[in-house]
Design a protein around this motif. Structure first.
Motif, PDB file in Angstrom:
ATOM      1  N   PHE A 296      37.849 -20.561 -10.047  1.00 55.18           N
ATOM      2  CA  PHE A 296      36.614 -20.602 -10.842  1.00 55.18           C
ATOM      3  C   PHE A 296      36.755 -19.624 -12.000  1.00 55.18           C
ATOM      4  CE2 PHE A 296      32.893 -22.293  -8.085  1.00 55.18           C
ATOM      5  CZ  PHE A 296      33.697 -23.303  -7.570  1.00 55.18           C
ATOM      6  N   ASN A 297      36.473 -20.078 -13.204  1.00 53.62           N
ATOM      7  CA  ASN A 297      36.378 -19.209 -14.383  1.00 53.62           C
ATOM      8  C   ASN A 297      34.910 -19.185 -14.800  1.00 53.62           C
ATOM      9  OD1 ASN A 297      37.584 -17.634 -16.630  1.00 53.62           O
ATOM     10  ND2 ASN A 297      36.834 -19.327 -17.885  1.00 53.62           N
ATOM     11  N   ILE A 298      34.247 -18.056 -14.596  1.00 51.84           N
ATOM     12  CA  ILE A 298      32.799 -17.960 -14.792  1.00 51.84           C
ATOM     13  C   ILE A 298      32.492 -17.207 -16.083  1.00 51.84           C
ATOM     14  CG2 ILE A 298      30.621 -17.151 -13.817  1.00 51.84           C
ATOM     15  CD1 ILE A 298      31.865 -17.325 -11.055  1.00 51.84           C
ATOM     16  N   GLY A 299      31.687 -17.809 -16.951  1.00 53.73           N
ATOM     17  CA  GLY A 299      31.299 -17.185 -18.215  1.00 53.73           C
ATOM     18  C   GLY A 299      30.155 -16.207 -18.047  1.00 53.73           C
ATOM     19  N   TYR A 300      29.897 -15.433 -19.126  1.00 49.75           N
ATOM     20  CA  TYR A 300      28.883 -14.390 -19.064  1.00 49.75           C
ATOM     21  C   TYR A 300      27.481 -14.894 -19.404  1.00 49.75           C
ATOM     22  CZ  TYR A 300      32.943 -11.267 -19.009  1.00 49.75           C
ATOM     23  OH  TYR A 300      34.118 -10.642 -18.687  1.00 49.75           O
ATOM     24  N   GLY A 301      27.384 -16.041 -20.065  1.00 45.64           N
ATOM     25  CA  GLY A 301      26.060 -16.555 -20.429  1.00 45.64           C
ATOM     26  C   GLY A 301      25.204 -16.872 -19.221  1.00 45.64           C
ATOM     27  N   ILE A 302      25.847 -17.264 -18.110  1.00 45.23           N
ATOM     28  CA  ILE A 302      25.137 -17.600 -16.881  1.00 45.23           C
ATOM     29  C   ILE A 302      24.262 -16.453 -16.414  1.00 45.23           C
ATOM     30  CG2 ILE A 302      25.486 -18.009 -14.402  1.00 45.23           C
ATOM     31  CD1 ILE A 302      27.981 -19.583 -15.155  1.00 45.23           C
ATOM     32  N   GLN A 303      24.787 -15.215 -16.510  1.00 48.12           N
ATOM     33  CA  GLN A 303      24.070 -14.080 -15.938  1.00 48.12           C
ATOM     34  C   GLN A 303      23.114 -13.428 -16.937  1.00 48.12           C
ATOM     35  OE1 GLN A 303      25.489 -10.241 -16.423  1.00 48.12           O
ATOM     36  NE2 GLN A 303      25.476 -11.384 -18.350  1.00 48.12           N
ATOM     37  N   LYS A 304      22.953 -14.028 -18.120  1.00 47.91           N
ATOM     38  CA  LYS A 304      21.975 -13.498 -19.069  1.00 47.91           C
ATOM     39  C   LYS A 304      20.607 -14.095 -18.761  1.00 47.91           C
ATOM     40  CE  LYS A 304      25.404 -12.260 -22.474  1.00 47.91           C
ATOM     41  NZ  LYS A 304      25.911 -12.309 -23.845  1.00 47.91           N
ATOM     42  N   ASP A 305      20.184 -13.826 -17.546  1.00 47.28           N
ATOM     43  CA  ASP A 305      18.970 -14.362 -16.960  1.00 47.28           C
ATOM     44  C   ASP A 305      18.346 -13.233 -16.151  1.00 47.28           C
ATOM     45  OD1 ASP A 305      17.605 -17.176 -15.973  1.00 47.28           O
ATOM     46  OD2 ASP A 305      17.691 -15.732 -14.328  1.00 47.28           O
ATOM     47  N   PHE A 306      17.045 -13.319 -15.906  1.00 51.08           N
ATOM     48  CA  PHE A 306      16.387 -12.278 -15.111  1.00 51.08           C
ATOM     49  C   PHE A 306      17.073 -12.079 -13.759  1.00 51.08           C
ATOM     50  CE2 PHE A 306      12.367 -13.709 -17.475  1.00 51.08           C
ATOM     51  CZ  PHE A 306      12.546 -12.755 -18.475  1.00 51.08           C
ATOM     52  N   PHE A 307      17.659 -13.154 -13.229  1.00 53.21           N
ATOM     53  CA  PHE A 307      18.310 -13.097 -11.916  1.00 53.21           C
ATOM     54  C   PHE A 307      19.791 -13.459 -12.031  1.00 53.21           C
ATOM     55  CE2 PHE A 307      13.830 -14.090 -11.441  1.00 53.21           C
ATOM     56  CZ  PHE A 307      13.409 -13.079 -10.593  1.00 53.21           C
ATOM     57  N   GLY A 308      20.403 -13.047 -13.131  1.00 58.95           N
ATOM     58  CA  GLY A 308      21.772 -13.445 -13.426  1.00 58.95           C
ATOM     59  C   GLY A 308      22.785 -13.013 -12.393  1.00 58.95           C
ATOM     60  N   GLY A 309      22.636 -11.809 -11.848  1.00 59.13           N
ATOM     61  CA  GLY A 309      23.568 -11.349 -10.831  1.00 59.13           C
ATOM     62  C   GLY A 309      23.515 -12.194  -9.582  1.00 59.13           C
ATOM     63  N   ARG A 310      22.304 -12.613  -9.186  1.00 60.86           N
ATOM     64  CA  ARG A 310      22.150 -13.481  -8.013  1.00 60.86           C
ATOM     65  C   ARG A 310      22.731 -14.868  -8.288  1.00 60.86           C
ATOM     66  NH1 ARG A 310      21.379  -9.691  -4.390  1.00 60.86           N
ATOM     67  NH2 ARG A 310      19.544  -8.407  -4.797  1.00 60.86           N
ATOM     68  N   ILE A 311      22.604 -15.318  -9.529  1.00 62.87           N
ATOM     69  CA  ILE A 311      23.151 -16.627  -9.886  1.00 62.87           C
ATOM     70  C   ILE A 311      24.673 -16.625  -9.751  1.00 62.87           C
ATOM     71  CG2 ILE A 311      23.482 -18.254 -11.798  1.00 62.87           C
ATOM     72  CD1 ILE A 311      20.630 -17.498 -12.736  1.00 62.87           C
ATOM     73  N   VAL A 312      25.332 -15.606 -10.337  1.00 63.85           N
ATOM     74  CA  VAL A 312      26.792 -15.503 -10.238  1.00 63.85           C
ATOM     75  C   VAL A 312      27.210 -15.346  -8.778  1.00 63.85           C
ATOM     76  CG1 VAL A 312      28.798 -14.075 -10.835  1.00 63.85           C
ATOM     77  CG2 VAL A 312      27.076 -14.617 -12.579  1.00 63.85           C
TER      78      VAL A 312
END
Length: 672
Positions: A296-312
């Protein structure tokens, strides 16, 4: 002709390494050309398009060559030239006044990674430490995802990115990373892997260019990636294809995780995602089929959310459930900078000299506007950062910077949105004119930058400026300020393990991994007991925010704010000015434009509860309906500043306290 090793210090995935050609006898254009290294497995002999002609930027006519002092009101770039030594004298006098009338901690040092060199970022801390000043802490980029992964593994770095091209990598899942426009060197590795037989899945909040290379793909609305990850987790559980032996051996609390997965209502989530399972069945089957052979290659835009750490974190659980860690051709690529810490910490301690002064008073970078709104802080130093472009809640920040009793010093290469609020501007040297060391965060290792001559005598490195300021403060006898940049670099090289030092001296760089290396093959992770921590996992987060996203009116849109491909945050506008008009636009799916009875090319009003502006409407078919896109990081030169960060709340991501830039909802209306 003189050749010097150079490293791109921009806050970028590449940290490209090159041989710089210099004419040291030239009157001005001493730097001639950069030749990217072919023997570096990530630079691979080419640069990204953004900065391929860096010599055009270094000697751009708009570059600052003299110190500036304000003559007009704050909020505009209205300055007179002042001798740099006089500017430093004025700054020193102001510091002394503030220390007498207030206290040392009323002075704030603000910095980030606009220049990612170790000396550039950390050497000024010697001055702030001696003064007893306040500094900013935290960041605005990937901290949420780092925090989420660290809760699981005790680190956020688990994988060697060069494993993308390993023969055992049969599937690459590129989740939320626009590698074609933002990480071109990884894209080349992915293309090589595909040529060698690997499959590709693309998942993102819009169709980015890599979708054309994908075997399977899906577009999700911003902030809903964790929901799709739960659908995958539930399907793995239903099919009973999870790696039970791996979970037993490597994790603590996997039974609780399996119970959490059992409670997932897959059909309800698919309704929320507006997906039919048949649409994503082949994608999920491809992940299951390539168990033990997937990265998995995960980008940083995903975690630019109030709950980004939980999303990742939720996305990472897919790899844990399938046992896709610690084996060739598996892993989770995110930030790899944690691999550098073992050899880097002694260098950080030496450069900052953090044992020579009391611990800093710190304020969160993300909350700078609110912190400055009080009268507690009287003086501000800003370097390697353009906060009036990059921070959220721009209206509050600008209001705070307009305070008449706040004296602001900015070190910069060019006039920016932030220099509009400076009382004094100090001209900086470019990275190529500075001795420094760079520790990349994507491909772990360290490399050197050997300074070439700067033709502008008033331009200073960050440390040169603070060393001169220390002299004006009568601190010249302190050992903190005896060395120059080159001497600090040489001392740091001596602190490196001998094998790393030899590589840096002989070839300019050291990499922590070869393409064949597999971290954590022993499946012992840096937690207290070596186990992956699954006992605290819960999918019960963000329900209120999700409901707000689901219950929007027809003219309310989820806002995406990516960087444009020819810019790096607010940098590089001087050499890519022909693209500057994109920052005046807002992009919608054509169907949304028709539903709202709007016309392409008309100027429309965009607003929410903290900001409003108008933009030119453009269509973009790669967006989902209900999603709007405004490019962030608008450089100087527009008729008006249309920075979308006026719509972004300063409410941080909950785990790492980074920016929640993709959590905003905006209303779109016709202009009255």
């Amino acid at each position: 002709m003189t050749n010097r090793i150079g490293t791109c210090s921009k806050d970028c995935y590449g940290s490209c390494i090159f041989i710089g050609e210099w004419d040291d006898q030239a009157r001005e254009r001493t730097f001639l050309k950069a030749n990217p290294l072919k023997n570096h497995p990530f630079t691979n002999g080419f640069f990204c398009e953004k900065l391929a002609k860096r010599e055009s930027l270094i000697y751009h006519p708009e570059r600052l060559k003299n110190a500036l002092i304000r003559v007009g009101k704050k909020g505009e770039n209205s300055f007179d030239i002042v001798p740099v030594n006089e500017a430093i004298r004025i700054i020193a006098e102001r510091i002394k006044e503030i220390v007498l009338s207030s206290r040392e901690r009323s002075v704030v040092g603000v910095y980030n990674a606009g220049n990612n060199g170790l000396l550039s970022r950390l050497a000024p801390l010697r001055f702030f430490g001696k003064l007893g000043a306040t500094i900013t802490t935290g960041g605005i980029c990937n901290e949420g995802g780092c925090a989420g992964l660290t809760e699981l593994f005790g680190t956020y770095s688990t994988t060697n990115p060069l494993q993308i091209t390993d023969p055992n990598t049969h599937l690459i899942v590129n989740w939320g990373s626009d590698v074609v426009n933002r990480n071109i060197h990884t894209y080349k590795l992915i293309k090589k892997a595909i040529k060698n037989g690997s499959h590709l899945i693309s998942i993102d909040s819009r169709k980015t260019p890599i979708f054309k290379d994908a075997d399977q793909s899906v577009v999700l609305n911003p902030g809903m990636d964790h929901l799709f990850a739960q659908v995958i987790l539930k399907t793995i559980h239903e099919k009973k294809v999870h790696d039970r032996d791996f979970l037993i051996k490597t994790s603590k609390g996997y039974e609780k995780l399996l119970l959490e997965i059992e409670r997932i209502n897959k059909n309800e989530i698919l309704d929320q995602l507006k997906l039919n399972f048949d649409e994503v069945k082949e994608l999920i089957d491809l992940i299951i089929k390539n168990k033990h052979h997937t990265i998995f290659n995960i980008g940083y835009g995903i975690q630019k959310d109030f709950f980004g750490g939980r999303i990742v974190q939720t996305i990472a659980l897919i790899q844990i459930l399938l046992g896709n860690l610690g084996k060739p051709g598996t892993g989770i690529i995110y930030s790899q900078s944690d691999f550098n810490k073992q050899f880097l910490n002694p260098l950080i301690n030496y450069i900052s000299q953090n044992n020579s002064y009391k611990p800093f008073n710190k304020i969160r970078l993300i909350n700078l506007g609110r912190e400055l709104s009080t009268n507690h802080y009287k003086m501000l130093f800003i370097y390697n950062f353009n906060p009036v472009s990059s921070l959220p809640n721009q209206n509050q920040l600008k209001k705070s910077l307009l305070r008449s009793n706040l004296f602001t010093v900015v070190q910069e290469l060019f006039l920016t949105e932030t220099t509009k609020y400076a009382d004094i501007v100090i001209p900086s040297k470019f990275d190529l004119e500075s001795d420094d060391l760079i520790a990349p965060y994507y491909i772990p290792g360290i490399s050197i930058n050997q300074a070439g001559p700067c033709p502008y005598e008033n331009c200073l490195t960050n440390y040169e400026f603070y060393k001169k300021l220390a002299l004006e403060m009568s601190w010249q006898k302190l050992t903190l300020f005896q060395e120059d940049d080159s001497e600090i670099v040489q001392k740091c090289l001596k602190l490196l393990p001998s094998i790393i030092r030899k590589k840096v001296k002989s070839q300019g760089f050291h990499l922590q991994f070869t393409p064949e290396d597999v971290p954590y093959e022993n499946l012992q992770f840096p937690t207290a007991d070596g186990k992956i921590k699954l006992n605290q996992i819960s999918f019960d987060f963000g329900t209120k925010t999700l409901n707000e996203k689901m219950q929007r009116s027809m003219n309310e849109f989820l806002l995406l704010t990516p960087s444009y491909k020819y810019f790096l945050h607010s940098q590089l506008g001087q050499i890519n000015s022909k693209f500057i008009k994109v920052f005046e636009n807002i992009y919608l799916n054509p169907s949304d434009i028709n539903l709202l009875k709007l016309k392409i090319g008309e100027r429309i009003k965009v607003s929410n509860n903290i900001g409003k502006a108008d933009y030119i409407l453009k269509d973009l078919e790669s967006l989902n309906q209900g999603v709007a896109l405004i490019y962030s990081g608008s450089p100087m030169g527009l008729r008006r500043n249309n920075n979308p960060n006026i719509f972004i709340s300063e409410r941080p991501e909950e785990l790492g306290y980074s920016g929640s830039y993709n959590s905003a909802i905006v209303k779109i209306e016709k202009l009255e």
